[in-house]
Design an enzyme around this catalytic site. Sequence first.
Site, PDB file in Angstrom:
ATOM      1  N   ALA A  58       0.857  -1.188   0.000  1.00  0.00           N
ATOM      2  CA  ALA A  58       0.000   0.000   0.000  1.00  0.00           C
ATOM      3  C   ALA A  58       0.899   1.247   0.000  1.00  0.00           C
ATOM      4  O   ALA A  58       1.851   1.313  -0.774  1.00  0.00           O
ATOM      5  CB  ALA A  58      -0.976  -0.037   1.170  1.00  0.00           C
ATOM      6  N   SER A  59       0.669   2.199   0.902  1.00  0.00           N
ATOM      7  CA  SER A  59       1.375   3.484   0.829  1.00  0.00           C
ATOM      8  C   SER A  59       2.834   3.421   1.250  1.00  0.00           C
ATOM      9  O   SER A  59       3.556   4.417   1.083  1.00  0.00           O
ATOM     10  CB  SER A  59       0.643   4.532   1.657  1.00  0.00           C
ATOM     11  OG  SER A  59      -0.532   4.941   1.001  1.00  0.00           O
ATOM     12  N   VAL A  60       3.313   2.298   1.769  1.00  0.00           N
ATOM     13  CA  VAL A  60       4.755   2.162   1.986  1.00  0.00           C
ATOM     14  C   VAL A  60       5.476   2.186   0.635  1.00  0.00           C
ATOM     15  O   VAL A  60       6.697   2.349   0.560  1.00  0.00           O
ATOM     16  CB  VAL A  60       5.080   0.899   2.818  1.00  0.00           C
ATOM     17  CG1 VAL A  60       6.574   0.678   2.972  1.00  0.00           C
ATOM     18  CG2 VAL A  60       4.449   1.020   4.217  1.00  0.00           C
TER      19      VAL A  60
END
Length: 356
Positions: A58-60
Site C-alpha cells: 500500500a502506501s509504503v
Amino acid sequence: MNISEKLEQLFSTSFERGLFSGNVLVAKDGKVLYTGIFGLSNYYSEEQLTSNSIFELASVTKPLTAIGIGILVEQGKLNYSDSIEKWLPNFPYPRITLRHALTHTSGLPDYMELFEKHWDYQRIATNTDVLHLLATYRPQPYFNAGEKYQYSNTGYVCLASVIEAAARMPYSTFMQNYVFTPAKMHRTKIMNRRYKPEFIEDFAYGFIRSAENSPLILPDGLPGYEFVKYLDGIQGDGMIHSTIIDLLSLDTKLRSGDLLSASSLDLALSPILTEDGQKTPCGYGWFIDNIPNIGIRISHSGGWPGYSTMLASYLEAGYTVILLSNVENLYAKESMSSWLQQIEQYISESIIRETE
C-alpha cells in the site's frame, strides 16, 4: 524479558486473540533481533505464511517512489524544481513541481473521488486514466501549490508517470533496475494482480473480518469495495509488494548510501516550510519524528483493504521495525500505530538498560 521475548509475547497474544495475522521483523544495525510469523497467507487454502511471503505494501510504496525520483535527479534527468507539466504535457496544474508532489504540498485533488464520479467500474484504471480524468474534468486544487500540507495519493501517481517519462521505461522496470535490484530486494516487485493476473509463490492475500468471530473474506466480493478492482492498475502511490527480509535490505542499503548519496538522503529527510508557515511532517516520501529516548524516526505506514503495513527506521538508535499484516479487523481498536508504540516502548527500555 529481553526485547525478543517481549515481542513474541505481544504478537503471540495478538494472534491468539485474532487481532494480528502477518509478519514482524525488528533489527538493530541490520542484524535481526526478532522475526515473528503469525497466521496464513491464504485463509481459504490454509497455506502458511513464511518469512518470504509477499505482501501488498500500500502506501509504503511512496518512499520507494521518492527514492526513484531521487535517483533520476542524481542521474541529471530530473530536477526537484521541475514542473510536473514539463514531463506530463497535458497536466492541467502548471505550477506544481516534483518537490510539491514529494512533500504533499501540491494541493492536488484526490483522484479516487474522480473515479467514483466519472468511471465505469467494470474497467480497471491505470495512471494514464488518472491523468486523463484530471485533464478532462480539471477539478479545483485544494490550495495553491506550496501553500499548505495535505497528504496526496494523486501526487505520487503523477511522480510514477514522471519517472516513466524521464527514464523512458515503465515505472516497474525502472524500479526493478534502479531500486529493487541494487537494494537486493530479491522478491520485491510491482504487481497489479487484478489488472494483470500472475502466479506468485508464497503470496499473502489480504483478508477482511467485518465483526468479531465472523469469517475472513477477500475484499473483491464485498459490497462497497469495488475500488480494489477498478483502481488496481494504478501505480506510484501503492502496488509495490515486498517481504520483511527485502524491506530490511532496503533500509540497510539506504543507510549505507548504496541507493542515494548522503546529500540526497539528507534532503529527502528534511521537512520543508509551507507558505502558511507550517513545517511539513515529512521530507520526500518519509515521515519524520523524534521519539523520546530513541531519537529520529523515519517511517511510512500503509493501508489497503486486507492489508496494514509499517516500515520504521530509527536513524540514531540503529533499529528497524517492519510490520506486514494481511488481515484487516474492521471492529478492532488495535492498529499498526498502537503496535509500533508498544515496540518503541520495548526499544526505549532496552536503550535505557544499555546506558545504566
